[in-house]
Structure formats: structure tokens, C-alpha cells
Design a protein around this motif. Structure first.
Motif, PDB file in Angstrom:
ATOM      1  N   UNK A 133       0.898  -1.151   0.000  1.00 45.30           N
ATOM      2  CA  UNK A 133       0.000   0.000   0.000  1.00 45.30           C
ATOM      3  C   UNK A 133       0.935   1.198   0.000  1.00 45.30           C
ATOM      4  N   UNK A 134       0.921   1.951  -1.096  1.00 45.37           N
ATOM      5  CA  UNK A 134       1.862   3.055  -1.264  1.00 45.37           C
ATOM      6  C   UNK A 134       1.132   4.389  -1.172  1.00 45.37           C
ATOM      7  N   UNK A 135       1.627   5.267  -0.327  1.00 42.98           N
ATOM      8  CA  UNK A 135       1.037   6.603  -0.156  1.00 42.98           C
ATOM      9  C   UNK A 135       1.898   7.603  -0.922  1.00 42.98           C
ATOM     10  N   UNK A 136       1.230   8.490  -1.650  1.00 46.72           N
ATOM     11  CA  UNK A 136       1.920   9.488  -2.458  1.00 46.72           C
ATOM     12  C   UNK A 136       1.657  10.886  -1.922  1.00 46.72           C
ATOM     13  N   UNK A 137       2.472  11.842  -2.346  1.00 49.73           N
ATOM     14  CA  UNK A 137       2.396  13.219  -1.853  1.00 49.73           C
ATOM     15  C   UNK A 137       1.018  13.849  -2.019  1.00 49.73           C
ATOM     16  N   UNK A 138       0.378  13.576  -3.112  1.00 49.07           N
ATOM     17  CA  UNK A 138      -0.909  14.208  -3.388  1.00 49.07           C
ATOM     18  C   UNK A 138      -2.066  13.480  -2.707  1.00 49.07           C
ATOM     19  N   UNK A 139      -1.742  12.624  -1.739  1.00 53.18           N
ATOM     20  CA  UNK A 139      -2.753  11.997  -0.916  1.00 53.18           C
ATOM     21  C   UNK A 139      -3.281  10.664  -1.395  1.00 53.18           C
ATOM     22  N   UNK A 140      -2.940  10.288  -2.595  1.00 51.70           N
ATOM     23  CA  UNK A 140      -3.458   9.030  -3.135  1.00 51.70           C
ATOM     24  C   UNK A 140      -2.768   7.835  -2.473  1.00 51.70           C
ATOM     25  N   UNK A 141      -3.559   6.825  -2.163  1.00 52.88           N
ATOM     26  CA  UNK A 141      -3.013   5.557  -1.689  1.00 52.88           C
ATOM     27  C   UNK A 141      -3.251   4.549  -2.800  1.00 52.88           C
ATOM     28  N   UNK A 142      -2.178   4.037  -3.335  1.00 56.11           N
ATOM     29  CA  UNK A 142      -2.246   3.125  -4.472  1.00 56.11           C
ATOM     30  C   UNK A 142      -1.715   1.758  -4.059  1.00 56.11           C
ATOM     31  N   UNK A 143      -2.077   0.764  -4.852  1.00 54.14           N
ATOM     32  CA  UNK A 143      -1.549  -0.582  -4.648  1.00 54.14           C
ATOM     33  C   UNK A 143      -0.356  -0.747  -5.577  1.00 54.14           C
ATOM     34  N   UNK A 144       0.753  -1.178  -5.024  1.00 56.65           N
ATOM     35  CA  UNK A 144       1.982  -1.383  -5.776  1.00 56.65           C
ATOM     36  C   UNK A 144       2.298  -2.872  -5.749  1.00 56.65           C
ATOM     37  N   UNK A 145       2.238  -3.510  -6.916  1.00 55.14           N
ATOM     38  CA  UNK A 145       2.510  -4.945  -7.034  1.00 55.14           C
ATOM     39  C   UNK A 145       3.823  -5.126  -7.782  1.00 55.14           C
ATOM     40  N   UNK A 146       4.714  -5.915  -7.227  1.00 53.75           N
ATOM     41  CA  UNK A 146       6.009  -6.170  -7.862  1.00 53.75           C
ATOM     42  C   UNK A 146       6.238  -7.679  -7.875  1.00 53.75           C
ATOM     43  N   UNK A 147       6.442  -8.224  -9.075  1.00 56.45           N
ATOM     44  CA  UNK A 147       6.705  -9.659  -9.233  1.00 56.45           C
ATOM     45  C   UNK A 147       8.194  -9.871  -9.490  1.00 56.45           C
ATOM     46  N   UNK A 148       8.795 -10.732  -8.698  1.00 53.02           N
ATOM     47  CA  UNK A 148      10.216 -11.041  -8.823  1.00 53.02           C
ATOM     48  C   UNK A 148      10.410 -12.443  -9.364  1.00 53.02           C
ATOM     49  N   UNK A 149      11.474 -12.587 -10.115  1.00 52.44           N
ATOM     50  CA  UNK A 149      11.920 -13.893 -10.599  1.00 52.44           C
ATOM     51  C   UNK A 149      13.238 -14.195  -9.890  1.00 52.44           C
ATOM     52  N   UNK A 150      13.389 -15.432  -9.448  1.00 51.18           N
ATOM     53  CA  UNK A 150      14.619 -15.826  -8.772  1.00 51.18           C
ATOM     54  C   UNK A 150      15.365 -16.799  -9.679  1.00 51.18           C
ATOM     55  N   UNK A 151      16.568 -16.404 -10.082  1.00 52.33           N
ATOM     56  CA  UNK A 151      17.399 -17.244 -10.934  1.00 52.33           C
ATOM     57  C   UNK A 151      18.770 -17.374 -10.283  1.00 52.33           C
ATOM     58  N   UNK A 152      19.114 -18.578  -9.887  1.00 47.99           N
ATOM     59  CA  UNK A 152      20.400 -18.853  -9.237  1.00 47.99           C
ATOM     60  C   UNK A 152      20.639 -17.931  -8.036  1.00 47.99           C
ATOM     61  N   UNK A 153      19.607 -17.683  -7.263  1.00 50.15           N
ATOM     62  CA  UNK A 153      19.730 -16.848  -6.076  1.00 50.15           C
ATOM     63  C   UNK A 153      19.723 -15.360  -6.343  1.00 50.15           C
ATOM     64  N   UNK A 154      19.600 -14.954  -7.615  1.00 42.90           N
ATOM     65  CA  UNK A 154      19.578 -13.538  -7.977  1.00 42.90           C
ATOM     66  C   UNK A 154      18.143 -13.116  -8.246  1.00 42.90           C
ATOM     67  N   UNK A 155      17.752 -11.976  -7.702  1.00 39.62           N
ATOM     68  CA  UNK A 155      16.387 -11.469  -7.860  1.00 39.62           C
ATOM     69  C   UNK A 155      16.327 -10.456  -8.995  1.00 39.62           C
ATOM     70  N   UNK A 156      15.294 -10.561  -9.800  1.00 38.10           N
ATOM     71  CA  UNK A 156      15.070  -9.567 -10.850  1.00 38.10           C
ATOM     72  C   UNK A 156      13.574  -9.283 -10.949  1.00 38.10           C
ATOM     73  N   UNK A 157      13.249  -8.018 -11.231  1.00 37.99           N
ATOM     74  CA  UNK A 157      11.849  -7.622 -11.357  1.00 37.99           C
ATOM     75  C   UNK A 157      11.331  -8.109 -12.696  1.00 37.99           C
ATOM     76  N   UNK A 158      10.321  -8.966 -12.633  1.00 35.70           N
ATOM     77  CA  UNK A 158       9.699  -9.486 -13.847  1.00 35.70           C
ATOM     78  C   UNK A 158       8.610  -8.550 -14.351  1.00 35.70           C
ATOM     79  N   UNK A 159       7.839  -8.001 -13.418  1.00 32.17           N
ATOM     80  CA  UNK A 159       6.727  -7.129 -13.774  1.00 32.17           C
ATOM     81  C   UNK A 159       6.343  -6.316 -12.552  1.00 32.17           C
ATOM     82  N   UNK A 160       5.636  -5.232 -12.795  1.00 34.92           N
ATOM     83  CA  UNK A 160       5.146  -4.392 -11.709  1.00 34.92           C
ATOM     84  C   UNK A 160       3.922  -3.635 -12.196  1.00 34.92           C
TER      85      UNK A 160
END
Length: 143
Positions: free
Chosen positions: A98-125
Motif C-alpha cells: 500500500x503506497x502513499x503518495x504526496x498528493x494523498x493518493x493511496x495506491x496498490x503497488x505490485x512487484x513480481x520477482x523472478x529468482x534465478x540462481x539466487x539472484x532477484x530480478x523484477x519481472x513485472x510491476x
């Protein structure tokens, strides 16, 4: 005897409080740092280092800058984010904030990670308004 009982109770209370404030784990800590750096919105080179190659292909430097320019214009800068959901899958993780922004909006922030050989990378958001209705729901509500 009373001193020993008090010492025992204090030790239990301290260990319980330590468990309550324990970290989510090294994986989640690393992913949280990646999310912080990615959504700082400043340096594409730093952000692209954490992107999955498929995301980096679609999210060019120009699109990254444009995305944050639009977010800053519409929402302002992110001032706070609270982790709401942490999902673990065999090949990655999903973090929902749940992300709050300066202009008062509370948005949902979804971040999908992929794990490859112990390394994390953002697949989508995505950044979505949790209160927004889908177009089909809007049309059904009008009828």
C-alpha cells in the motif's frame, strides 16, 4: 528466588520482543531494497540492473523516465509504502504494497520477482488504484 523469577521473566519478554521485530528474511530484505531503488525513479542504469531481460526490453530508458514523470505529475512522489502481502512461489515472489503518495493518493503497488540462481530480478510491476472499478463493473452499476 524472586530475583531469579524476575530475571527469567525479563529474559522471556526480551526474547519475545526480539521475535516480534525480526526481519522478514534475507530474500525479502533484498527485494525491498530493489523496490526502493527501482521506484526512486532517478537512475535508469541502476533500475535496469534489477530488471528481468524481458522487462528491460519493454521498459526502455525513455519509457522509464516518462512513467515517473507521469506518476510525479498525477500522484507526486511516493512518501510511504507498507508491505501488505508477500507471496512465495517456486520460481519467484510477489510483493504487494500500500503506497502513499504526496498528493494523498493511496495506491496498490505490485512487484513480481523472478529468482534465478539466487539472484532477484523484477519481472513485472504495476501501480493501481485499489478503489477503481473495472469498466465492466461501471457499466453494470449504471444499469
Amino acid at each position: 528466588m524472586k530475583k531469579k523469577v524476575m530475571l527469567f521473566l525479563i529474559a522471556i519478554m526480551m526474547s519475545f520482543s526480539a521475535m516480534c521485530y525480526a526481519s522478514y528474511g534475507s530474500d525479502l530484505d533484498a527485494e525491498t531494497k530493489i523496490v526502493d531503488q527501482f521506484f526512486a525513479g532517478g537512475d535508469y542504469k541502476k533500475a535496469s540492473a534489477f530488471m528481468d531481460p524481458s522487462l528491460a526490453k519493454d521498459l526502455t530508458a525513455d519509457r522509464y523516465k516518462e512513467m515517473f514523470a507521469n506518476m510525479n505529475k498525477e500522484l507526486g512522489k511516493m512518501v510511504q509504502k507498507d508491505l501488505r502481502v508477500y507471496q512465495v512461489f517456486s520460481d519467484g515472489h510477489v510483493l504487494v504494497y500500500a503506497a502513499k503518495f504526496e498528493k494523498g493518493a493511496v495506491m496498490e503497488l505490485d512487484v513480481a520477482f523472478k529468482v534465478t540462481n539466487g539472484k532477484f530480478s523484477i519481472m513485472n510491476f504495476r501501480v493501481v488504484d485499489p478503489n477503481a472499478q473495472a469498466p465492466a463493473e461501471n457499466n453494470a452499476a449504471k444499469k
